[in-house]
Design an enzyme around this catalytic site. Structure first.
Site, PDB file in Angstrom:
ATOM      1  N   GLU A 211       0.831  -1.203   0.000  1.00  8.06           N
ATOM      2  CA  GLU A 211       0.000   0.000   0.000  1.00  8.06           C
ATOM      3  C   GLU A 211       0.866   1.253   0.000  1.00  8.06           C
ATOM      4  O   GLU A 211       1.974   1.247   0.529  1.00  8.06           O
ATOM      5  CB  GLU A 211      -0.890   0.012   1.250  1.00  8.06           C
ATOM      6  CG  GLU A 211      -1.687  -1.262   1.456  1.00  8.06           C
ATOM      7  CD  GLU A 211      -2.192  -1.423   2.889  1.00  8.06           C
ATOM      8  OE1 GLU A 211      -2.068  -0.454   3.670  1.00  8.06           O
ATOM      9  OE2 GLU A 211      -2.680  -2.519   3.223  1.00  8.06           O
ATOM     10  N   LYS A 213       2.328   4.492   1.352  1.00 12.59           N
ATOM     11  CA  LYS A 213       2.507   5.034   2.709  1.00 12.59           C
ATOM     12  C   LYS A 213       2.237   6.532   2.648  1.00 12.59           C
ATOM     13  O   LYS A 213       3.050   7.306   2.136  1.00 12.59           O
ATOM     14  CB  LYS A 213       3.912   4.764   3.239  1.00 12.59           C
ATOM     15  CG  LYS A 213       4.074   5.181   4.694  1.00 12.59           C
ATOM     16  CD  LYS A 213       5.450   4.918   5.215  1.00 12.59           C
ATOM     17  CE  LYS A 213       5.501   5.161   6.722  1.00 12.59           C
ATOM     18  NZ  LYS A 213       4.970   6.484   7.119  1.00 12.59           N
ATOM     19  N   ARG A 218      -1.883   9.570  11.491  1.00 13.95           N
ATOM     20  CA  ARG A 218      -2.576   8.321  11.842  1.00 13.95           C
ATOM     21  C   ARG A 218      -3.849   8.667  12.607  1.00 13.95           C
ATOM     22  O   ARG A 218      -3.840   9.503  13.530  1.00 13.95           O
ATOM     23  CB  ARG A 218      -1.637   7.476  12.713  1.00 13.95           C
ATOM     24  CG  ARG A 218      -2.161   6.062  13.033  1.00 13.95           C
ATOM     25  CD  ARG A 218      -1.815   5.094  11.955  1.00 13.95           C
ATOM     26  NE  ARG A 218      -2.141   3.714  12.307  1.00 13.95           N
ATOM     27  CZ  ARG A 218      -1.263   2.826  12.746  1.00 13.95           C
ATOM     28  NH1 ARG A 218       0.016   3.176  12.913  1.00 13.95           N
ATOM     29  NH2 ARG A 218      -1.632   1.586  13.011  1.00 13.95           N
ATOM     30  N   ARG A 233      -2.632   9.089  16.705  1.00 17.33           N
ATOM     31  CA  ARG A 233      -1.690   8.004  16.986  1.00 17.33           C
ATOM     32  C   ARG A 233      -1.416   7.868  18.473  1.00 17.33           C
ATOM     33  O   ARG A 233      -1.260   6.770  19.006  1.00 17.33           O
ATOM     34  CB  ARG A 233      -0.390   8.290  16.231  1.00 17.33           C
ATOM     35  CG  ARG A 233       0.713   7.254  16.420  1.00 17.33           C
ATOM     36  CD  ARG A 233       2.005   7.803  15.824  1.00 17.33           C
ATOM     37  NE  ARG A 233       3.064   6.815  15.867  1.00 17.33           N
ATOM     38  CZ  ARG A 233       3.412   6.060  14.835  1.00 17.33           C
ATOM     39  NH1 ARG A 233       2.764   6.185  13.687  1.00 17.33           N
ATOM     40  NH2 ARG A 233       4.392   5.198  14.943  1.00 17.33           N
ATOM     41  N   GLU A 262      -5.333   6.728   8.002  1.00 19.68           N
ATOM     42  CA  GLU A 262      -4.573   7.977   7.922  1.00 19.68           C
ATOM     43  C   GLU A 262      -5.493   9.069   7.399  1.00 19.68           C
ATOM     44  O   GLU A 262      -6.520   8.792   6.773  1.00 19.68           O
ATOM     45  CB  GLU A 262      -3.390   7.837   6.946  1.00 19.68           C
ATOM     46  CG  GLU A 262      -2.332   6.850   7.366  1.00 19.68           C
ATOM     47  CD  GLU A 262      -1.152   7.518   8.046  1.00 19.68           C
ATOM     48  OE1 GLU A 262      -1.050   8.763   7.996  1.00 19.68           O
ATOM     49  OE2 GLU A 262      -0.328   6.792   8.621  1.00 19.68           O
ATOM     50  N   PHE A 297      -7.021   1.614   6.284  1.00 20.87           N
ATOM     51  CA  PHE A 297      -6.308   0.424   5.822  1.00 20.87           C
ATOM     52  C   PHE A 297      -6.576  -0.793   6.694  1.00 20.87           C
ATOM     53  O   PHE A 297      -6.064  -1.869   6.440  1.00 20.87           O
ATOM     54  CB  PHE A 297      -4.801   0.667   5.733  1.00 20.87           C
ATOM     55  CG  PHE A 297      -4.182   1.309   6.949  1.00 20.87           C
ATOM     56  CD1 PHE A 297      -4.056   0.628   8.143  1.00 20.87           C
ATOM     57  CD2 PHE A 297      -3.706   2.615   6.880  1.00 20.87           C
ATOM     58  CE1 PHE A 297      -3.477   1.206   9.250  1.00 20.87           C
ATOM     59  CE2 PHE A 297      -3.120   3.212   7.988  1.00 20.87           C
ATOM     60  CZ  PHE A 297      -3.001   2.510   9.172  1.00 20.87           C
ATOM     61  N   ARG A 368       5.476  -3.522  17.467  1.00 21.08           N
ATOM     62  CA  ARG A 368       6.247  -3.235  16.267  1.00 21.08           C
ATOM     63  C   ARG A 368       6.986  -4.512  15.890  1.00 21.08           C
ATOM     64  O   ARG A 368       7.998  -4.873  16.481  1.00 21.08           O
ATOM     65  CB  ARG A 368       7.248  -2.103  16.517  1.00 21.08           C
ATOM     66  CG  ARG A 368       7.943  -1.607  15.253  1.00 21.08           C
ATOM     67  CD  ARG A 368       9.067  -0.651  15.595  1.00 21.08           C
ATOM     68  NE  ARG A 368       8.633   0.500  16.338  1.00 21.08           N
ATOM     69  CZ  ARG A 368       8.117   1.599  15.811  1.00 21.08           C
ATOM     70  NH1 ARG A 368       7.964   1.685  14.499  1.00 21.08           N
ATOM     71  NH2 ARG A 368       7.751   2.621  16.562  1.00 21.08           N
ATOM     72  N   LYS A 374       7.720  -0.885   6.554  1.00 22.30           N
ATOM     73  CA  LYS A 374       7.667   0.328   5.745  1.00 22.30           C
ATOM     74  C   LYS A 374       8.943   0.444   4.924  1.00 22.30           C
ATOM     75  O   LYS A 374      10.045   0.138   5.394  1.00 22.30           O
ATOM     76  CB  LYS A 374       7.485   1.568   6.628  1.00 22.30           C
ATOM     77  CG  LYS A 374       8.517   1.758   7.720  1.00 22.30           C
ATOM     78  CD  LYS A 374       8.150   2.930   8.616  1.00 22.30           C
ATOM     79  CE  LYS A 374       9.119   3.050   9.795  1.00 22.30           C
ATOM     80  NZ  LYS A 374       8.740   4.134  10.719  1.00 22.30           N
TER      81      LYS A 374
END
Length: 508
Positions: A211, A213, A218, A233, A262, A297, A368, A374
């Site tokens: 996708e 970025k 966020r 975020r 986003e 997303f 994470r 990314k």
């Protein structure tokens, strides 16, 4: 529990670099904690009191402490400190309010012994940096309650509140397993790691959703009937500032949902406007003069069904069924060449790069890992500002050259749980940013010299670099190459800054 007990434990924690020793010391403290005090205690341990900002400046705390001699005996409890912070936080602004806050803080210092006074000052100024980061506190809570760390971690992520999770764990550990998604309660967002290329990313993630970025902000959007909540975020509520997003989500043919996505501003040609424009839009109330559009997303919950443990391919399908017009476009592939074409298209359209997301992965809230990767052609890192030097020449009178720090979660660079300096830069600073820095930084000041102002590590800035090089000048052993400021990130907390480990990995 006395604040002196907390001070002794934190002293033990600060004197060891071993994670196991830190965890054991904190677990012992938590076992002796009244559940009613758990939320307040956790806030003090991680340097983020549950009341948030209480309207007391660093200078006020330092001045009061210097004027009041410590008590000969410990005299403060965690609950008393928390009650005082609650009063301070809810003191109405206006004439006399500063005096009321000073009196409340002065009373605390008057009842504190030397160790308590020191810890109290650090709590009030956000200077509690002893390596008791959230991850270690979670491990300690698991040990204290004989609960698997995975269960505690999941409860924290889904509740969005470590303090409240600690209170529940100390009251009824078995209840942690029942903590689930609740529409209207923000969830810690899933995070992405960095990959050097789409080829490496596809190799790691396998068949993936590739996708664009977006260079936006966020957002997490909750809907329950006509009630809509939009958070950033950092889980800050911005619902009142984004009526256009609220309107679009209310128009969807659903009853309840939790979306992840986003938002950003576009120019007249459909290209993304600078990130700062989007963030500036978040800061304004009233009728918007520019319109934010949501791009989603992921979906974590839909019409009574939790989807968080479903693979991404299922979640994306559900999202396409109800919000196709707001869905970030995706190319499903395990072919690096196809993924590279998506990256090329993203860059050509002005986006940052691409996200490569494993189609088989569940939504790992707050984590994470390698399921989301990314890929950006320019190395960018989120660092913290440790200080700024006064400018010269045309920049005389402005705070200019930034001291930049990376997060040091494991103490690998000699300052457990803190931040380690990795370089300086004044490049990329516009007159507007120089003016903002000069006006804003003194509120975070810890000390100053003739040439510089040193700050609490709370301000996150996005820095673009060409790479890193080995350096004996800085404790982390690396220095930034050609660092320049991309912009400040008020949507990110210091805990989300990039680590010294990620910079050191570039040397390999």
């Amino acid at each position: 529990m006395l604040l002196a007990d907390v001070a002794r434990t934190l002293e033990t924690v600060s004197q060891t670099r071993a994670r196991s020793a830190k965890t054991a010391a904190l677990a012992d403290l938590l076992r002796r904690t009244d559940p009613a005090d758990a939320s307040a205690l956790v806030g003090m341990l991680i340097g983020r009191v549950r009341q948030g900002r209480i309207g007391v400046g660093w200078r006020t705390v330092v001045d009061l402490r210097s004027q009041i001699a410590p008590s000969k005996e410990p005299g403060l409890s965690v609950r008393e400190v928390d009650d005082a912070l609650e009063q301070i936080a809810h003191t109405p602004s206006g004439a006399g309010s500063a005096g009321v806050r000073r009196d409340l803080i002065g009373s605390l210092f008057a009842h504190a012994d030397s160790a308590e006074s020191d810890l109290l000052a650090r709590i009030l100024t956000g200077e509690v940096r002893t390596g008791a980061l959230e991850g270690i506190v979670i491990d300690a809570l698991a040990a204290a309650t004989d609960t698997p760390a995975t269960v505690v971690r999941r409860a924290v992520m889904l509740s969005g509140d470590l303090g409240l999770t600690a209170e529940l764990a100390l009251r009824e550990p078995a209840a942690l397993a029942d903590v689930g998604l609740r529409v209207g309660v923000p969830v810690q967002p899933m995070l992405a790691s960095t990959s050097s290329s789409v080829e490496d990313a596809i190799s790691t993630a396998g068949e993936s959703s590739v996708e664009h970025k977006l260079d936006g902000a966020r957002i997490q959007v909750h809907r329950d009937g006509d009630d809509v909540l939009v958070v950033t975020r950092s889980l800050a509520d911005v619902t009142a500032r984004v009526p256009e997003i609220v309107e679009r989500v209310r128009a969807l043919p659903i009853r309840s949902a939790i979306f992840d996505g986003e938002t950003l501003l576009l120019d007249d040609d459909g290209a993304p406007r600078p990130f700062q424009d989007t963030m500036s839009r978040f800061g304004r109330h009233g009728v918007p003069d520019s319109v934010l559009r949501p791009w989603f997303f992921d979906v974590l919950h839909l019409d009574g069904t939790d989807l968080i443990d479903e693979p991404l391919r299922v979640r994306r399908g559900a999202l396409a069924d109800v919000a196709a017009q707001h869905l970030i476009a995706s190319t499903v592939t395990d072919d690096p060449a196809a993924a590279q074409r998506v990256l090329d298209e993203a860059l050509a359209s002005g986006q940052e790069g691409v996200m490569v997301k494993s189609l088989d992965a569940p939504y790992a809230a707050g984590r994470r890992g390698k399921a989301w990767l990314k890929v950006k052609p320019v190395h960018t890192y989120d660092l913290v500002v440790l200080g700024a030097e006064w400018g010269s020449g045309r920049r005389t009178g402005w705070l200019s050259n930034l001291h930049l720090g990376a997060r040091d979660p494991e103490g690998v660079a000699g300052e457990p749980g803190g931040f380690v300096m990795v370089g300086k830069t004044f490049k990329g600073l516009t007159d507007e940013l120089l003016r903002w820095q000069t006006e804003t930084f003194p509120a975070y000041e810890t000390r100053r010299t003739t040439h510089a102002v040193f700050l609490r590590p709370e301000i996150v800035v996005e820095i673009a670099i060409d790479g890193v090089q080995r350096s004996s000048r800085y404790p982390g052993g690396v220095a930034l190459r050609f660092a320049r400021v991309k912009g400040y990130r008020p949507d990110k907390s210091p805990a989300e800054a990039d680590t010294i480990n990620s910079l050191q990995a570039q040397l390999r």
